[in-house]
Write a protein that holds these residues in place. Structure first.
Motif, PDB file in Angstrom:
ATOM      1  N   GLU A 205     -12.290  -6.733  -2.136  1.00 19.43           N
ATOM      2  CA  GLU A 205     -12.632  -5.174  -2.163  1.00 19.43           C
ATOM      3  C   GLU A 205     -14.040  -5.065  -1.632  1.00 19.43           C
ATOM      4  O   GLU A 205     -14.311  -4.058  -0.802  1.00 19.43           O
ATOM      5  CB  GLU A 205     -12.834  -4.510  -3.669  1.00 19.43           C
ATOM      6  CG  GLU A 205     -11.347  -4.571  -4.112  1.00 19.43           C
ATOM      7  CD  GLU A 205     -10.642  -3.554  -3.346  1.00 19.43           C
ATOM      8  OE1 GLU A 205     -11.157  -2.655  -2.771  1.00 19.43           O
ATOM      9  OE2 GLU A 205      -9.096  -3.511  -3.575  1.00 19.43           O
ATOM     10  N   ASP A 233      -5.466  -9.175   3.578  1.00 22.45           N
ATOM     11  CA  ASP A 233      -5.760  -8.657   2.300  1.00 22.45           C
ATOM     12  C   ASP A 233      -7.108  -7.958   2.495  1.00 22.45           C
ATOM     13  O   ASP A 233      -7.242  -6.667   1.920  1.00 22.45           O
ATOM     14  CB  ASP A 233      -6.107  -9.773   1.245  1.00 22.45           C
ATOM     15  CG  ASP A 233      -4.959 -10.683   0.810  1.00 22.45           C
ATOM     16  OD1 ASP A 233      -3.649 -10.234   1.033  1.00 22.45           O
ATOM     17  OD2 ASP A 233      -5.176 -11.862   0.431  1.00 22.45           O
ATOM     18  N   GLU A 236      -5.853  -4.367   3.855  1.00 23.06           N
ATOM     19  CA  GLU A 236      -5.368  -3.808   2.956  1.00 23.06           C
ATOM     20  C   GLU A 236      -6.133  -2.960   2.234  1.00 23.06           C
ATOM     21  O   GLU A 236      -6.072  -1.778   1.729  1.00 23.06           O
ATOM     22  CB  GLU A 236      -4.385  -4.585   2.050  1.00 23.06           C
ATOM     23  CG  GLU A 236      -2.998  -5.125   2.791  1.00 23.06           C
ATOM     24  CD  GLU A 236      -2.180  -6.099   1.866  1.00 23.06           C
ATOM     25  OE1 GLU A 236      -1.017  -6.469   2.218  1.00 23.06           O
ATOM     26  OE2 GLU A 236      -2.639  -6.382   0.691  1.00 23.06           O
ATOM     27  N   ASP A 239     -10.265   1.112   4.041  1.00 20.94           N
ATOM     28  CA  ASP A 239      -9.577   2.612   4.273  1.00 20.94           C
ATOM     29  C   ASP A 239      -8.573   2.488   5.389  1.00 20.94           C
ATOM     30  O   ASP A 239      -9.085   1.846   6.359  1.00 20.94           O
ATOM     31  CB  ASP A 239     -10.729   3.570   4.619  1.00 20.94           C
ATOM     32  CG  ASP A 239     -11.640   3.786   3.184  1.00 20.94           C
ATOM     33  OD1 ASP A 239     -10.953   3.759   2.258  1.00 20.94           O
ATOM     34  OD2 ASP A 239     -12.444   4.329   3.454  1.00 20.94           O
ATOM     35  N   PRO A 240      -7.376   2.997   5.407  1.00 19.98           N
ATOM     36  CA  PRO A 240      -6.621   3.094   6.494  1.00 19.98           C
ATOM     37  C   PRO A 240      -7.056   3.221   7.780  1.00 19.98           C
ATOM     38  O   PRO A 240      -6.747   2.782   8.875  1.00 19.98           O
ATOM     39  CB  PRO A 240      -5.323   3.852   5.888  1.00 19.98           C
ATOM     40  CG  PRO A 240      -5.516   3.927   4.690  1.00 19.98           C
ATOM     41  CD  PRO A 240      -7.171   3.788   4.276  1.00 19.98           C
ATOM     42  N   MET A 262       0.709  -7.660   6.000  1.00 19.95           N
ATOM     43  CA  MET A 262       0.262  -6.666   4.914  1.00 19.95           C
ATOM     44  C   MET A 262       1.682  -6.164   4.424  1.00 19.95           C
ATOM     45  O   MET A 262       2.544  -6.179   4.782  1.00 19.95           O
ATOM     46  CB  MET A 262      -0.550  -5.565   5.723  1.00 19.95           C
ATOM     47  CG  MET A 262      -1.636  -5.657   6.427  1.00 19.95           C
ATOM     48  SD  MET A 262      -2.377  -4.475   7.311  1.00 19.95           S
ATOM     49  CE  MET A 262      -2.709  -3.237   6.191  1.00 19.95           C
ATOM     50  N   GLU A 263       1.314  -5.798   2.903  1.00 17.84           N
ATOM     51  CA  GLU A 263       2.159  -5.170   2.271  1.00 17.84           C
ATOM     52  C   GLU A 263       2.864  -3.908   3.121  1.00 17.84           C
ATOM     53  O   GLU A 263       1.988  -3.158   3.445  1.00 17.84           O
ATOM     54  CB  GLU A 263       1.899  -4.977   0.809  1.00 17.84           C
ATOM     55  CG  GLU A 263       1.450  -5.977   0.017  1.00 17.84           C
ATOM     56  CD  GLU A 263       2.512  -6.879  -0.273  1.00 17.84           C
ATOM     57  OE1 GLU A 263       3.747  -6.595  -0.248  1.00 17.84           O
ATOM     58  OE2 GLU A 263       2.415  -8.282  -0.358  1.00 17.84           O
ATOM     59  N   GLU A 265       3.888  -1.065   1.911  1.00 19.31           N
ATOM     60  CA  GLU A 265       3.070   0.171   1.523  1.00 19.31           C
ATOM     61  C   GLU A 265       1.776   0.435   2.028  1.00 19.31           C
ATOM     62  O   GLU A 265       1.288   1.617   2.173  1.00 19.31           O
ATOM     63  CB  GLU A 265       3.254   0.543   0.048  1.00 19.31           C
ATOM     64  CG  GLU A 265       2.328  -0.577  -0.513  1.00 19.31           C
ATOM     65  CD  GLU A 265       3.154  -1.787  -1.107  1.00 19.31           C
ATOM     66  OE1 GLU A 265       2.937  -2.412  -1.769  1.00 19.31           O
ATOM     67  OE2 GLU A 265       4.284  -2.048  -0.400  1.00 19.31           O
ATOM     68  N   GLU A 266       0.961  -0.730   2.431  1.00 22.37           N
ATOM     69  CA  GLU A 266      -0.271  -0.647   2.896  1.00 22.37           C
ATOM     70  C   GLU A 266      -0.344  -0.483   4.533  1.00 22.37           C
ATOM     71  O   GLU A 266      -1.100   0.137   5.064  1.00 22.37           O
ATOM     72  CB  GLU A 266      -1.151  -2.018   2.466  1.00 22.37           C
ATOM     73  CG  GLU A 266      -1.153  -2.171   0.953  1.00 22.37           C
ATOM     74  CD  GLU A 266      -2.034  -1.216   0.374  1.00 22.37           C
ATOM     75  OE1 GLU A 266      -2.911  -0.527   1.131  1.00 22.37           O
ATOM     76  OE2 GLU A 266      -2.130  -1.108  -0.958  1.00 22.37           O
ATOM     77  N   SER A 267       0.646  -1.192   5.250  1.00 23.26           N
ATOM     78  CA  SER A 267       0.733  -1.027   6.599  1.00 23.26           C
ATOM     79  C   SER A 267       1.205   0.105   7.064  1.00 23.26           C
ATOM     80  O   SER A 267       0.792   0.472   8.192  1.00 23.26           O
ATOM     81  CB  SER A 267       1.454  -2.427   6.997  1.00 23.26           C
ATOM     82  OG  SER A 267       2.734  -2.275   6.755  1.00 23.26           O
ATOM     83  N   GLU A 288      -5.077   9.428   3.267  1.00 20.11           N
ATOM     84  CA  GLU A 288      -5.357   9.615   1.754  1.00 20.11           C
ATOM     85  C   GLU A 288      -6.268  10.651   1.207  1.00 20.11           C
ATOM     86  O   GLU A 288      -7.285  10.356   0.677  1.00 20.11           O
ATOM     87  CB  GLU A 288      -5.743   8.299   1.291  1.00 20.11           C
ATOM     88  CG  GLU A 288      -4.754   7.126   1.624  1.00 20.11           C
ATOM     89  CD  GLU A 288      -5.243   5.584   1.383  1.00 20.11           C
ATOM     90  OE1 GLU A 288      -6.512   5.587   0.720  1.00 20.11           O
ATOM     91  OE2 GLU A 288      -4.547   4.899   1.172  1.00 20.11           O
TER      92      GLU A 288
END
Length: 417
Positions: A205, A233, A236, A239-240, A262-263, A265-267, A288
């Motif tokens: 993060e 990671d 992800e 910020d998009p 990437m997952e 829902e994140e990609s 978002e």
């Protein structure tokens, strides 16, 4: 205030710096020393001071009038305002010396935790003391702290610092009180080897926040250094819109590879952003923003904008839409400014205080159109809505400024923009 005679580097980092008349100059970020061939204490050449523009300059120690427990004061005289560039024989105490592996006179390995400088009779400053912890097997960093004379350690030279593996825990402790943008400036100034070590030690993060603030070339370099799984990671955690900007600079092969790791829902939001040109509202927006259903209360809206992870610009406005409330949403109904929310009873519905007249941005609106929009409406956040009345995201003024400034503004500072 009383000037001190011994200053530890980790305590100096972050202190405000004032001019001779009390005017604010910036913040102390590091100490620059010149290492000697012998084991005598190295001379302190000067300090790295970060100006309000985030540009870092070199201030010679002869220009330092006093160092107090809560401030540094400069003496009368001129200071070169050019960006600091480290020379080959110079070492940054905070950036490079902390966490260095050294050897004690007893032969025991140790880790350098901090370094202290003291003034001499000739007004020079020298690094005379070091704080170290012995490294003993798996308890390397848990040994007792010792404060020794510089002459009682060995293994500290420019070549040894460049060659040895080095941790980053002490440096990260200094970073804890710094904003991500300031950490990014520090990392940009570090040697590449040290920058990688710091990135390895940071959690995902924090590293994502820092990468968002780095110049584009540093972003790509760090992403290429990380293994693919961690790079995904980090993307992800970004910020998009920032992740999309970074991926857009990569080759199609690298971009597709990382998006695939990437997952989903994140990609997905990142892929949607990549469909638009970078200099359009669709390319600038974040997918978002704060979105609420029309039956949400004013109290719920205020609770959402209190989220500390929101930027001030995104927290300035909530958008109200029919379900689904994730972008792209159901029918866009309008927005509510935070000032209006603060004036309304907490249990009223947001649907009753909507601003339905505010113009919307099309995702294909050019950067010029977006800029004129913000100037015309005096806003810091704006809705991006498609022809079918779906809210796609929101553009914030900081993203607009980021694209209006020269590409190298993060490196040169705003004063040279």
């Amino acid at each position: 205030m009383v000037a001190v005679n011994r200053v530890f580097a980790a305590q100096l980092a972050g202190l405000p710096v004032f001019g001779p008349d009390g005017e604010s100059i910036g913040k102390a970020r590091d100490i620059v020393i010149g290492l000697r061939i012998d084991r005598q204490p190295p001379r302190v050449l000067g300090m790295v001071v970060e100006l309000a523009t985030r540009q870092r300059i070199f201030v010679p120690m002869l220009r330092v009038n006093s160092i107090e427990p809560n401030a540094v004061t400069l003496a009368t005289g001129s200071v070169n305002l050019r960006r600091f560039h480290q020379r080959a024989n110079e070492v940054l105490v905070v950036g490079q010396l902390l966490d260095a592996r050294v050897a004690l006179d007893s032969g025991s390995p140790a880790v350098l935790v901090d370094a202290a400088m003291e003034p001499t009779r000739t007004r020079d400053w020298r690094v005379v003391k070091v704080a170290v912890r012995e490294r003993t097997g798996r308890l390397a960093r848990r040994g007792p702290l010792q404060v020794l004379r510089w002459e009682e350690i060995s293994g500290v030279s420019v070549s040894e610092l460049a060659g040895q593996p080095q941790g980053a825990q002490q440096l990260l402790a200094v970073f804890e009180t710094m904003r991500a943008a300031d950490v990014a400036t520090t990392m940009h100034d570090l040697p590449v080897k040290r920058r990688y070590e710091v990135a390895d030690a940071m959690d995902d993060e924090r590293l994502a926040d820092v990468i968002e603030e780095l110049p584009e070339e540093d972003q790509k370099d760090l992403l290429a250094y990380l293994d693919d799984e961690r790079a995904a990671d980090i993307l992800e955690a970004m910020d998009p819109d920032d992740a999309a900007d970074l991926l857009a600079e990569l080759s199609e092969f690298d971009k597709d590879r990382l998006l695939g790791l990437m997952e989903p829902e994140e990609s997905e939001p990142v892929k949607r952003l990549l469909e638009y040109n970078f200099d359009t509202a669709g390319g600038l927006m974040t997918p978002e923003p704060v979105v609420l259903a029309p039956d949400a209360t004013v109290a719920e809206a205020l609770a959402r904008v209190r989220n500390p992870d929101l930027t001030p610009a995104l927290a300035s406005m909530v958008f109200v839409c029919r379900a689904p409330t994730a972008t792209p949403t159901g029918r866009y109904l309008g927005c509510v400014h935070i000032q209006r929310l603060l004036r309304e009873p907490p249990f009223d519905l947001v649907a009753g205080v909507l601003d339905t007249d505010l113009a919307r941005l099309s995702p294909t609106a050019s950067l010029g159109e977006v800029t004129r929009y913000f100037a015309a409406y005096n806003l810091v956040c704006a809705p991006v809505v498609d022809d079918a009345d779906h809210l796609l995201g929101a553009v914030t003024v900081d993203d607009v400024l980021d694209h209006l400034l020269p590409n190298n503004w993060r490196e040169t500072g705003l004063s040279h923009a």
